[in-house]
Motif scaffolding. Structure first.
Motif, PDB file in Angstrom:
ATOM      1  N   TRP A 135     -52.176-109.436  61.058  1.00 42.74           N
ATOM      2  CA  TRP A 135     -51.483-110.620  60.882  1.00 42.74           C
ATOM      3  C   TRP A 135     -53.643-111.154  60.740  1.00 42.74           C
ATOM      4  CZ3 TRP A 135     -48.538-113.045  58.099  1.00 42.74           C
ATOM      5  CH2 TRP A 135     -48.518-114.113  57.864  1.00 42.74           C
ATOM      6  N   ASN A 136     -53.888-111.071  61.588  1.00 42.88           N
ATOM      7  CA  ASN A 136     -55.614-111.475  61.493  1.00 42.88           C
ATOM      8  C   ASN A 136     -56.126-111.187  61.244  1.00 42.88           C
ATOM      9  OD1 ASN A 136     -55.016-110.114  63.943  1.00 42.88           O
ATOM     10  ND2 ASN A 136     -55.316-111.694  65.570  1.00 42.88           N
ATOM     11  N   GLY A 137     -56.487-109.909  60.968  1.00 46.91           N
ATOM     12  CA  GLY A 137     -57.650-109.162  60.343  1.00 46.91           C
ATOM     13  C   GLY A 137     -58.330-108.221  61.631  1.00 46.91           C
ATOM     14  N   GLY A 138     -57.059-108.232  62.457  1.00 49.31           N
ATOM     15  CA  GLY A 138     -58.135-107.429  63.435  1.00 49.31           C
ATOM     16  C   GLY A 138     -58.096-106.311  63.371  1.00 49.31           C
ATOM     17  N   LEU A 139     -58.655-104.926  64.240  1.00 46.05           N
ATOM     18  CA  LEU A 139     -59.050-103.867  63.427  1.00 46.05           C
ATOM     19  C   LEU A 139     -58.773-103.586  65.456  1.00 46.05           C
ATOM     20  CD1 LEU A 139     -62.337-103.480  61.321  1.00 46.05           C
ATOM     21  CD2 LEU A 139     -59.848-103.690  61.397  1.00 46.05           C
ATOM     22  N   GLY A 140     -57.951-102.051  65.876  1.00 48.45           N
ATOM     23  CA  GLY A 140     -58.209-101.873  66.799  1.00 48.45           C
ATOM     24  C   GLY A 140     -56.866-100.650  66.617  1.00 48.45           C
ATOM     25  N   ARG A 141     -56.628-100.146  68.261  1.00 45.46           N
ATOM     26  CA  ARG A 141     -55.690 -98.985  68.551  1.00 45.46           C
ATOM     27  C   ARG A 141     -53.983 -99.713  67.660  1.00 45.46           C
ATOM     28  NH1 ARG A 141     -57.552 -95.345  73.003  1.00 45.46           N
ATOM     29  NH2 ARG A 141     -59.667 -95.287  72.631  1.00 45.46           N
ATOM     30  N   PHE A 142     -53.628 -99.098  67.545  1.00 44.92           N
ATOM     31  CA  PHE A 142     -52.018 -98.832  67.033  1.00 44.92           C
ATOM     32  C   PHE A 142     -50.858 -97.835  67.496  1.00 44.92           C
ATOM     33  CE2 PHE A 142     -53.216 -97.781  62.790  1.00 44.92           C
ATOM     34  CZ  PHE A 142     -52.231 -97.505  63.378  1.00 44.92           C
ATOM     35  N   HIS A 143     -49.851 -98.173  67.372  1.00 46.28           N
ATOM     36  CA  HIS A 143     -48.721 -97.143  67.719  1.00 46.28           C
ATOM     37  C   HIS A 143     -47.761 -97.160  66.878  1.00 46.28           C
ATOM     38  CE1 HIS A 143     -45.433 -94.525  69.778  1.00 46.28           C
ATOM     39  NE2 HIS A 143     -46.680 -93.456  69.565  1.00 46.28           N
ATOM     40  N   LEU A 171     -56.877 -99.067  63.369  1.00 46.72           N
ATOM     41  CA  LEU A 171     -57.262 -99.038  62.052  1.00 46.72           C
ATOM     42  C   LEU A 171     -59.279 -99.646  62.125  1.00 46.72           C
ATOM     43  CD1 LEU A 171     -54.924-102.299  61.827  1.00 46.72           C
ATOM     44  CD2 LEU A 171     -55.570-100.348  59.797  1.00 46.72           C
ATOM     45  N   THR A 172     -59.126 -99.267  61.315  1.00 42.09           N
ATOM     46  CA  THR A 172     -60.690 -99.509  61.254  1.00 42.09           C
ATOM     47  C   THR A 172     -61.488-100.635  59.857  1.00 42.09           C
ATOM     48  OG1 THR A 172     -61.707 -97.156  59.999  1.00 42.09           O
ATOM     49  CG2 THR A 172     -61.044 -97.353  62.490  1.00 42.09           C
ATOM     50  N   ALA A 173     -62.841-100.674  60.063  1.00 39.87           N
ATOM     51  CA  ALA A 173     -63.357-101.542  57.763  1.00 39.87           C
ATOM     52  C   ALA A 173     -63.431-100.545  57.728  1.00 39.87           C
ATOM     53  CB  ALA A 173     -64.607-101.738  58.997  1.00 39.87           C
ATOM     54  N   ASN A 174     -62.769 -99.336  57.674  1.00 36.58           N
ATOM     55  CA  ASN A 174     -63.750 -98.125  56.518  1.00 36.58           C
ATOM     56  C   ASN A 174     -62.116 -97.727  55.947  1.00 36.58           C
ATOM     57  OD1 ASN A 174     -66.013 -98.249  57.183  1.00 36.58           O
ATOM     58  ND2 ASN A 174     -65.508 -96.650  58.769  1.00 36.58           N
ATOM     59  N   ASP A 175     -60.791 -98.410  56.346  1.00 34.14           N
ATOM     60  CA  ASP A 175     -59.981 -98.140  55.729  1.00 34.14           C
ATOM     61  C   ASP A 175     -59.161 -98.978  54.745  1.00 34.14           C
ATOM     62  OD1 ASP A 175     -58.641 -96.548  57.697  1.00 34.14           O
ATOM     63  OD2 ASP A 175     -57.885 -98.459  59.173  1.00 34.14           O
ATOM     64  N   GLY A 208     -55.603-111.504  51.654  1.00 34.72           N
ATOM     65  CA  GLY A 208     -56.979-110.926  51.001  1.00 34.72           C
ATOM     66  C   GLY A 208     -57.867-109.768  50.910  1.00 34.72           C
ATOM     67  N   ASN A 209     -58.656-109.941  50.644  1.00 38.89           N
ATOM     68  CA  ASN A 209     -59.490-108.305  51.565  1.00 38.89           C
ATOM     69  C   ASN A 209     -59.498-107.878  52.971  1.00 38.89           C
ATOM     70  OD1 ASN A 209     -58.971-107.103  48.920  1.00 38.89           O
ATOM     71  ND2 ASN A 209     -61.276-108.087  47.981  1.00 38.89           N
ATOM     72  N   ARG A 210     -59.283-109.041  53.510  1.00 36.16           N
ATOM     73  CA  ARG A 210     -59.638-108.823  54.403  1.00 36.16           C
ATOM     74  C   ARG A 210     -58.929-107.943  55.646  1.00 36.16           C
ATOM     75  NH1 ARG A 210     -59.225-114.336  58.169  1.00 36.16           N
ATOM     76  NH2 ARG A 210     -57.459-112.836  58.834  1.00 36.16           N
ATOM     77  N   MET A 211     -57.742-108.084  55.133  1.00 38.85           N
ATOM     78  CA  MET A 211     -57.003-106.932  56.197  1.00 38.85           C
ATOM     79  C   MET A 211     -57.363-105.554  55.806  1.00 38.85           C
ATOM     80  SD  MET A 211     -56.088-109.564  57.476  1.00 38.85           S
ATOM     81  CE  MET A 211     -55.424-111.733  57.656  1.00 38.85           C
ATOM     82  N   ARG A 212     -56.872-104.562  56.823  1.00 37.23           N
ATOM     83  CA  ARG A 212     -56.781-103.130  56.671  1.00 37.23           C
ATOM     84  C   ARG A 212     -55.516-103.075  56.841  1.00 37.23           C
ATOM     85  NH1 ARG A 212     -61.271-102.830  53.861  1.00 37.23           N
ATOM     86  NH2 ARG A 212     -62.888-104.268  53.731  1.00 37.23           N
TER      87      ARG A 212
END
Length: 181
Positions: free
Chosen positions: A167-175, A83-87, A95-99
């Motif tokens: 849930w919290n607007g976090g970004l990073g790797r996932f599976h 998940l990145t800020a560009n998603d 709102g709009n802060r979750m990707r």
């Protein structure tokens, strides 16, 4: 120039001159198999790079009579992502802060599906939508710790939307992994 005498081997001469070159005929069937495999692997790699994936892409090659993918060993989808800020923003959570990243998974009413999303980088949040984009299920922490899990039996067949977000607007790797039971 003298006469050249051949041994019984057809490859060696009695004298020290090199053997004549043989013409090798190319086999026509299967000549392009390696090319197709490389193109397929390259396409999967390109898909992974374009989508921001950092892990595996599972390519399902078997299809049923309707052209829908058939799960291998019960696994319908198994993919790592980021998940990145560009998603695109998730309009339904925070709102709009979750990707979010969206995965289309063909589901049928006869099956029960387990959808797992894990991440060490953020609080994973899963949402499931019907083929008509109705919200069917969502989960924050049922997968243990900050991981998400949805167990679902669809009432209609079609491409359901599995939405991976945080849930919290976090970004990073996932599976993410979807399995039939």
């Amino acid at each position: 120039m003298g006469r050249r005498d051949y041994d019984d081997d057809d490859d060696d001469f009695d004298d020290d001159r090199p053997a004549p070159r043989r013409r090798i005929k190319k086999k026509r069937s299967g000549d392009n198999t390696l090319l197709y495999v490389l193109l397929g692997v390259g396409g999967a790699l390109m898909l992974c790079l374009c989508c921001g994936g950092v892990g595996t892409v599972v390519v399902i090659t078997s299809k049923d009579k309707g052209g829908n993918p058939i799960a291998r060993n019960g696994v319908v989808l198994d993919q790592a992502g980021v998940l990145t800020a560009n998603d695109p923003p998730d309009p339904t959570v925070g709102g709009n802060r979750m990707r979010m990243k969206v995965f289309n998974v063909h589901m049928v009413p006869e099956k029960t599906y387990t959808i797992n999303m894990t991440s060490n980088d953020f609080d994973a949040y899963l949402r499931l939508e019907s083929p008509t984009r109705q919200r069917l299920a969502e989960d924050d922490d049922s997968g243990g710790g900050l991981n998400s899990r949805i167990i679902f039996r669809p009432t209609q067949a079609g491409p359901h939307r599995v939405i991976a977000t945080s849930w919290n607007g976090g970004l990073g790797r996932f599976h993410i992994k979807v399995e039939e039971r």
